[in-house]
Design a protein around this motif. Structure first.
Motif, PDB file in Angstrom:
ATOM      1  N   HIS A 125       0.597  -1.383   6.034  1.00 15.42           N
ATOM      2  CA  HIS A 125       1.881  -1.679   6.688  1.00 15.42           C
ATOM      3  C   HIS A 125       2.735  -2.557   5.794  1.00 15.42           C
ATOM      4  CE1 HIS A 125      -0.921  -4.900   7.699  1.00 15.42           C
ATOM      5  NE2 HIS A 125       0.127  -5.697   7.793  1.00 15.42           N
ATOM      6  N   ALA A 126       4.028  -2.568   6.110  1.00 16.04           N
ATOM      7  CA  ALA A 126       4.985  -3.452   5.439  1.00 16.04           C
ATOM      8  C   ALA A 126       6.017  -3.832   6.497  1.00 16.04           C
ATOM      9  CB  ALA A 126       5.653  -2.699   4.289  1.00 16.04           C
ATOM     10  N   ALA A 140      18.842  -2.164   5.173  1.00 12.74           N
ATOM     11  CA  ALA A 140      17.613  -2.628   4.516  1.00 12.74           C
ATOM     12  C   ALA A 140      16.478  -1.637   4.761  1.00 12.74           C
ATOM     13  CB  ALA A 140      17.237  -4.018   5.039  1.00 12.74           C
ATOM     14  N   LEU A 141      16.465  -1.036   5.937  1.00 12.01           N
ATOM     15  CA  LEU A 141      15.454  -0.006   6.237  1.00 12.01           C
ATOM     16  C   LEU A 141      15.645   1.189   5.304  1.00 12.01           C
ATOM     17  CD1 LEU A 141      13.246   1.348   8.034  1.00 12.01           C
ATOM     18  CD2 LEU A 141      15.115   2.127   9.522  1.00 12.01           C
ATOM     19  N   LEU A 145      12.814   2.551   2.720  1.00  5.44           N
ATOM     20  CA  LEU A 145      12.242   3.900   2.781  1.00  5.44           C
ATOM     21  C   LEU A 145      12.485   4.659   1.479  1.00  5.44           C
ATOM     22  CD1 LEU A 145      13.058   4.951   6.469  1.00  5.44           C
ATOM     23  CD2 LEU A 145      10.874   4.167   5.519  1.00  5.44           C
ATOM     24  N   ALA A 146      13.631   4.388   0.841  1.00  8.12           N
ATOM     25  CA  ALA A 146      13.909   5.020  -0.450  1.00  8.12           C
ATOM     26  C   ALA A 146      12.932   4.507  -1.507  1.00  8.12           C
ATOM     27  CB  ALA A 146      15.354   4.736  -0.867  1.00  8.12           C
ATOM     28  N   ASP A 147      12.584   3.217  -1.388  1.00  2.00           N
ATOM     29  CA  ASP A 147      11.714   2.579  -2.390  1.00  2.00           C
ATOM     30  C   ASP A 147      10.234   2.915  -2.221  1.00  2.00           C
ATOM     31  OD1 ASP A 147      13.914   1.386  -3.434  1.00  2.00           O
ATOM     32  OD2 ASP A 147      13.562  -0.595  -2.554  1.00  2.00           O
ATOM     33  N   ASP A 148       9.811   3.211  -0.991  1.00  2.97           N
ATOM     34  CA  ASP A 148       8.369   3.363  -0.730  1.00  2.97           C
ATOM     35  C   ASP A 148       8.082   4.705  -0.047  1.00  2.97           C
ATOM     36  OD1 ASP A 148       5.719   3.237  -0.070  1.00  2.97           O
ATOM     37  OD2 ASP A 148       5.810   1.204   0.785  1.00  2.97           O
TER      38      ASP A 148
END
Ligand SMILES: *Cc1c(COP(=O)(O)O)cnc(C)c1O
Length: 398
Positions: A125-126, A140-141, A145-148
């Protein structure tokens, strides 16, 4: 010696939490909540778990909950014994596979509780955090999501009951869907009073319970889960009793709960749902709570109290007030005196400010809110408090 018959015929003893009190206390809390007399009366019978009438009632409760979410064509309703947290835990455990990863939007204790659930279950989780008086941040979400790309699911709390803040669930759902991840919503304190329609907001699952805005008695929760998502969840749950896939398959097979059903709670819930419909459904229930909230906030401001949240952020569910700075204000005494007058309020759970909370939900209306305000005014006066505002430092941040 009394015979078995006379034992069974003994009159029901009425237990009052407080002696000398003419009525049950009004519960101005996040739960358990005040329920109607008719909802409580619905429990004055015994049902066997295989009773045809009981099975029919259970089926109707499930159908009506789906209809409240506009989800009859896409989702299924899986009820579960226990408090709301059991259902949040079961939903996460069932939906997020062992190799999955949950991204949790956190701005209060219920978001943090979902983090704890992941820790117990060993689920990756993060979090995307905002302060307790700031809504979840969809931008920020989007970035997270783009990053991970390993994140499989997002979890959000519709109304974070810690502060009473309303999170932007439509935007969160849009961002999550754009990234093709599954969304899990803790809708516990909003469901039935704040619209959440599956035809407009895409989610894989929401979890809620019998005893918040739906005004049933406590003891069960339910999840509304996208059918095609649940069909892929066999074997995910790390817990037998909290396996919603198994609960669903059993209930579809024979209409029965896997383990002893909370029969009285379900029958009372059925009655509470009738009363919810009679009040005009989600719109009608929401309107009463909004009116309660307005009366409460206006009345408290008139007494000098200050709310944590400004208008647009405040959900009409529970209101957080800053603790008065006046040294004569003693919260314990305030709480106890209100209790004696028959009004139960709730301590704060915030980390950002010293606070307490007053709920707007449950079977309460304008008269009860005004009576609560009168009791608060009298109690403050009795304590000799002259200013109900917070410390200047807290007032500045609000
Ligand atoms: C009340 C609530 C729950 C569940 O709490 P329980 O004490 O387990 O019933 C979960 N999430 C939110 C946002 C709540 O308000």
């Amino acid at each position: 010696m009394p015979s078995a018959d006379s034992y069974a015929a003994q009159p029901v003893r009425k237990i009052h939490a407080m002696q000398n009190q003419k009525r049950d206390p009004y519960l101005l809390t996040p739960g358990p909540l005040t329920t109607s007399a008719t909802t409580k009366e619905a429990m004055l019978h015994d049902w066997g778990s295989r009773d045809k009438e009981f099975i029919a009632i259970n089926g109707r409760v499930r159908e009506r909950l789906l209809a409240l979410a506009g989800a009859e064509d896409t989702h299924v309703c899986v009820p579960l014994q226990g408090s709301g947290t059991f259902c949040v835990e079961a939903t996460i455990g069932t939906l997020v596979p062992p190799e999955g990863k949950l991204l949790i939007l956190v701005n209060g204790a219920y978001g943090r509780r979902m983090v704890r659930i992941c820790e117990y279950y060993g689920r990756a989780h993060a979090t995307v955090d905002t302060p307790e008086d700031v809504p979840n941040d969809p931008a920020a979400l989007d970035q997270a999501l783009a990053d991970d790309h390993t994140v499989t699911h997002v979890a959000a709390v519709h109304c974070e009951t810690t502060s009473g803040i309303l999170n932007p669930i439509e935007q969160i759902a849009t961002v999550t869907a754009r990234h093709a991840r599954g969304l899990i919503i803790d809708a516990m304190s909003a469901f039935g009073a704040i619209e959440l329609d599956a035809r407009k907001v895409r989610f894989d699952a929401l979890a809620a319970s019998s005893n918040k805005c739906l005004e049933g008695v406590p003891g069960m929760g339910f999840a509304i889960i996208r059918r095609d998502a649940l069909q892929r969840c066999q074997g995910n749950a790390p817990s037998l009793s909290l396996d919603l896939y198994d609960q669903w398959v059993s209930m579809e097979t024979n209409g029965q709960w896997r383990f002893t059903p909370p029969t009285h709670v379900i029958v009372a819930f059925h009655q509470a749902l009738d009363e919810h419909a009679a009040e005009g459904g989600v719109a009608g229930r929401g309107a009463r709570y909004r009116h309660n909230c307005e009366i409460l906030v206006q009345g408290m401001r008139k007494l000098g109290f200050m709310t944590l949240l400004q208008g647009a952020l405040q959900a009409p569910i529970i209101v957080t007030f800053h603790m008065p700075a006046d040294p004569k204000f003693d919260f314990k005494r305030f709480y106890d005196r209100l209790n004696e007058h028959g009004f139960v309020i709730y301590p704060g759970k915030l980390t950002v400010a010293d606070s307490f909370r007053i709920g707007c939900i449950g079977r309460l209306g304008e008269a009860e809110m005004r009576a609560a305000l009168a009791a608060i005014r009298d109690t403050v006066k009795e304590m000799g408090v002259t200013h109900c505002g917070p410390k200047p430092s807290e007032a500045a941040t609000a």
